[in-house]
Design a protein around this motif. Structure first.
Motif, PDB file in Angstrom:
ATOM      1  N   GLY A  77      -3.431  38.808   9.382  1.00 18.44           N
ATOM      2  CA  GLY A  77      -4.249  37.600   9.388  1.00 18.44           C
ATOM      3  C   GLY A  77      -4.938  37.386  10.717  1.00 18.44           C
ATOM      4  O   GLY A  77      -6.111  36.988  10.762  1.00 18.44           O
ATOM      5  N   ILE A  78      -4.221  37.661  11.810  1.00 20.60           N
ATOM      6  CA  ILE A  78      -4.830  37.539  13.136  1.00 20.60           C
ATOM      7  C   ILE A  78      -5.952  38.561  13.287  1.00 20.60           C
ATOM      8  O   ILE A  78      -6.966  38.310  13.942  1.00 20.60           O
ATOM      9  N   GLY A  79      -5.787  39.725  12.657  1.00 15.62           N
ATOM     10  CA  GLY A  79      -6.856  40.722  12.671  1.00 15.62           C
ATOM     11  C   GLY A  79      -8.111  40.205  11.990  1.00 15.62           C
ATOM     12  O   GLY A  79      -9.234  40.464  12.443  1.00 15.62           O
ATOM     13  N   GLU A  80      -7.940  39.443  10.903  1.00 15.35           N
ATOM     14  CA  GLU A  80      -9.091  38.846  10.224  1.00 15.35           C
ATOM     15  C   GLU A  80      -9.749  37.790  11.113  1.00 15.35           C
ATOM     16  O   GLU A  80     -10.981  37.688  11.167  1.00 15.35           O
ATOM     17  N   LEU A  81      -8.940  37.004  11.798  1.00 14.43           N
ATOM     18  CA  LEU A  81      -9.471  35.997  12.717  1.00 14.43           C
ATOM     19  C   LEU A  81     -10.265  36.673  13.836  1.00 14.43           C
ATOM     20  O   LEU A  81     -11.358  36.223  14.206  1.00 14.43           O
ATOM     21  N   GLU A  82      -9.736  37.766  14.350  1.00 16.14           N
ATOM     22  CA  GLU A  82     -10.428  38.523  15.398  1.00 16.14           C
ATOM     23  C   GLU A  82     -11.790  39.007  14.904  1.00 16.14           C
ATOM     24  O   GLU A  82     -12.797  38.919  15.618  1.00 16.14           O
ATOM     25  N   ALA A  83     -11.834  39.495  13.668  1.00 18.71           N
ATOM     26  CA  ALA A  83     -13.092  40.007  13.117  1.00 18.71           C
ATOM     27  C   ALA A  83     -14.137  38.903  13.002  1.00 18.71           C
ATOM     28  O   ALA A  83     -15.325  39.121  13.287  1.00 18.71           O
ATOM     29  N   VAL A  84     -13.709  37.692  12.615  1.00 16.30           N
ATOM     30  CA  VAL A  84     -14.638  36.564  12.520  1.00 16.30           C
ATOM     31  C   VAL A  84     -15.208  36.239  13.895  1.00 16.30           C
ATOM     32  O   VAL A  84     -16.414  36.024  14.059  1.00 16.30           O
ATOM     33  N   TRP A  85     -14.345  36.224  14.908  1.00 19.41           N
ATOM     34  CA  TRP A  85     -14.799  35.912  16.264  1.00 19.41           C
ATOM     35  C   TRP A  85     -15.754  36.986  16.796  1.00 19.41           C
ATOM     36  O   TRP A  85     -16.766  36.667  17.420  1.00 19.41           O
ATOM     37  N   ARG A  86     -15.433  38.247  16.565  1.00 22.26           N
ATOM     38  CA  ARG A  86     -16.288  39.319  17.090  1.00 22.26           C
ATOM     39  C   ARG A  86     -17.675  39.287  16.456  1.00 22.26           C
ATOM     40  O   ARG A  86     -18.640  39.771  17.045  1.00 22.26           O
ATOM     41  N   ASP A  87     -17.771  38.717  15.276  1.00 20.93           N
ATOM     42  CA  ASP A  87     -19.052  38.635  14.576  1.00 20.93           C
ATOM     43  C   ASP A  87     -19.787  37.330  14.867  1.00 20.93           C
ATOM     44  O   ASP A  87     -20.869  37.088  14.344  1.00 20.93           O
ATOM     45  N   LEU A  88     -19.198  36.489  15.702  1.00 11.69           N
ATOM     46  CA  LEU A  88     -19.744  35.155  15.936  1.00 11.69           C
ATOM     47  C   LEU A  88     -21.003  35.203  16.800  1.00 11.69           C
ATOM     48  O   LEU A  88     -21.060  35.905  17.804  1.00 11.69           O
ATOM     49  N   ARG A  89     -22.008  34.442  16.385  1.00 18.96           N
ATOM     50  CA  ARG A  89     -23.254  34.318  17.134  1.00 18.96           C
ATOM     51  C   ARG A  89     -23.588  32.843  17.307  1.00 18.96           C
ATOM     52  O   ARG A  89     -23.197  32.001  16.486  1.00 18.96           O
ATOM     53  N   ALA A  90     -24.331  32.527  18.347  1.00 21.19           N
ATOM     54  CA  ALA A  90     -24.687  31.130  18.620  1.00 21.19           C
ATOM     55  C   ALA A  90     -25.414  30.503  17.443  1.00 21.19           C
ATOM     56  O   ALA A  90     -25.272  29.312  17.163  1.00 21.19           O
ATOM     57  N   SER A  91     -26.193  31.300  16.739  1.00 23.27           N
ATOM     58  CA  SER A  91     -26.990  30.784  15.628  1.00 23.27           C
ATOM     59  C   SER A  91     -26.130  30.284  14.474  1.00 23.27           C
ATOM     60  O   SER A  91     -26.602  29.537  13.619  1.00 23.27           O
ATOM     61  N   ARG A  92     -24.853  30.700  14.447  1.00 25.92           N
ATOM     62  CA  ARG A  92     -23.958  30.246  13.387  1.00 25.92           C
ATOM     63  C   ARG A  92     -23.421  28.846  13.666  1.00 25.92           C
ATOM     64  O   ARG A  92     -22.818  28.231  12.789  1.00 25.92           O
ATOM     65  N   ILE A  93     -23.612  28.357  14.889  1.00 25.35           N
ATOM     66  CA  ILE A  93     -23.072  27.042  15.263  1.00 25.35           C
ATOM     67  C   ILE A  93     -24.175  26.084  15.681  1.00 25.35           C
ATOM     68  O   ILE A  93     -24.159  24.906  15.305  1.00 25.35           O
ATOM     69  N   PHE A  94     -25.139  26.574  16.463  1.00 25.30           N
ATOM     70  CA  PHE A  94     -26.162  25.708  17.030  1.00 25.30           C
ATOM     71  C   PHE A  94     -27.516  25.942  16.368  1.00 25.30           C
ATOM     72  O   PHE A  94     -27.890  27.082  16.083  1.00 25.30           O
ATOM     73  N   GLU A  95     -28.245  24.865  16.172  1.00 26.99           N
ATOM     74  CA  GLU A  95     -29.601  24.942  15.641  1.00 26.99           C
ATOM     75  C   GLU A  95     -30.496  25.674  16.638  1.00 26.99           C
ATOM     76  O   GLU A  95     -30.576  25.304  17.808  1.00 26.99           O
ATOM     77  N   GLN A  96     -31.154  26.756  16.182  1.00 27.61           N
ATOM     78  CA  GLN A  96     -31.972  27.585  17.067  1.00 27.61           C
ATOM     79  C   GLN A  96     -33.464  27.271  16.973  1.00 27.61           C
ATOM     80  O   GLN A  96     -34.234  27.673  17.831  1.00 27.61           O
ATOM     81  N   ASN A  97     -33.871  26.592  15.910  1.00 25.23           N
ATOM     82  CA  ASN A  97     -35.278  26.262  15.729  1.00 25.23           C
ATOM     83  C   ASN A  97     -35.667  25.142  16.691  1.00 25.23           C
ATOM     84  O   ASN A  97     -35.139  24.026  16.589  1.00 25.23           O
ATOM     85  N   PRO A  98     -36.588  25.369  17.648  1.00 25.60           N
ATOM     86  CA  PRO A  98     -36.912  24.349  18.647  1.00 25.60           C
ATOM     87  C   PRO A  98     -37.521  23.090  18.040  1.00 25.60           C
ATOM     88  O   PRO A  98     -37.320  21.992  18.565  1.00 25.60           O
ATOM     89  N   VAL A  99     -38.249  23.231  16.940  1.00 30.22           N
ATOM     90  CA  VAL A  99     -38.843  22.056  16.296  1.00 30.22           C
ATOM     91  C   VAL A  99     -37.750  21.180  15.704  1.00 30.22           C
ATOM     92  O   VAL A  99     -37.722  19.959  15.898  1.00 30.22           O
TER      93      VAL A  99
END
Length: 307
Positions: A77-99
């Motif tokens: 399970g921790i291996g799955e958590l690690e995989a999610v983190w390694r694939d994490l990008r800012a665009s998955r959390i923060f709005e990137q469209n300036p408008v």
């Protein structure tokens, strides 16, 4: 490395077990933003060393990681958590469209970013969005914005609870639950030993993500504010260890990175995980005795810090 002693069985995933099978501490995970990736690496090392927690208490990013642990409390399970983190990008959390960001700034009075992207990410961590479905007791720590008090969430939808615990004031909108406006739990309890003690834990293993000064220079207001917060949180941890040490056996692991302030970006997540795993192995060996039991106190690789 092989440890002898009663109660210690064979290897876990090819690594020698360090913790005895009867060691089932409450796991307390602190907040720390992107340093949550370090926490994942430490968790990987701990689970490979035989950790099997009895419950989980998490604040902010520690609530995110802790929720995953409570639903997947095994090395795989921790291996799955690690995989999610390694694939994490800012665009998955923060709005990137300036408008859209500009619209958010103009129309939203209490936050910069919508919470739907963060909520979607949290949902990816969970199979069943209900505390009752967790494989062990889970406590998520948030802050009641109006009362300035700690709120411990342990029933209902896990995603809402974790979202509230991660809602950094100003960045993410507060989460309304039962009439209360909830935000980041780190404001009142960044590493919540108290909740674990109140839940009946007699042994506690905590991961503290606060970092050392590391050549601190007061050349920007952001650095001054961030370092001030770090000092406050470290003093809080020290007081809490002293406060609850007569009610539970408390072990706090604090992995310290070189130049951590330069690694606080999504591009360094894999490096942070790898460093967390390396330091986790090192610190686990230092805090486990020959019989596989945890020793009490603060365990850190920071030079000049006594346990």
């Amino acid at each position: 490395m092989t440890r002898g002693g009663a109660g210690i069985d064979g290897p876990v995933n090819g690594r020698s077990r360090l913790l005895a099978t009867d060691v089932r501490p409450a796991l307390v995970l602190s907040g720390g933003g992107l340093l949550g990736a370090v926490q994942v690496g430490v968790l990987k090392a701990l689970f490979q060393g035989g950790l099997r927690p009895s419950m989980v208490v998490g604040t902010s990013v520690g609530a995110l990681n802790g929720a995953f642990v409570a639903f997947h409390p095994e090395p795989e399970g921790i291996g799955e958590l690690e995989a999610v983190w390694r694939d994490l990008r800012a665009s998955r959390i923060f709005e990137q469209n300036p408008v859209r960001l500009a619209v958010n700034l103009i129309t939203r009075r209490n936050c910069m970013f919508r919470t739907d992207l963060l909520q979607q990410l949290i949902g990816d961590f969970l199979v069943t969005d209900d505390f009752a479905a967790a494989k062990m007791p889970l406590r998520v720590v948030a802050t009641d914005m109006s009362k300035g008090e700690k709120v411990v969430l342990e029933e209902g939808r896990v995603s809402e609870a974790v979202l509230a615990s991660c809602a950094i004031p100003g960045l993410f909108c507060p989460v309304e639950l039962d009439g209360a406006l909830l935000v980041d739990g780190g404001l009142v309890a960044n590493m919540d030993l108290e909740t674990a003690v109140n839940a009946g834990a007699s042994d506690i293993l905590a991961i503290d993500l606060t970092q050392p000064p590391d050549g601190f220079k007061s050349n920007s207001i952001v650095k001054v504010l961030y370092r001030s917060l770090e000092l406050l949180l470290q003093q809080q941890v020290k007081r809490d260890i002293e406060r609850f040490s007569d009610q539970a056996r408390i072990t706090v692991i604090r992995p310290q990175l070189d130049h951590a302030h330069t690694l606080m970006s999504f591009g360094h997540i894999s490096h942070l995980i790898d460093e967390g795993e390396r330091l986790g192995r090192q610190l686990l060996e230092e805090c486990v005795d020959e019989e596989g039991h945890l020793s009490c106190g603060l365990v850190t690789n920071e030079l000049g810090v006594a346990r």
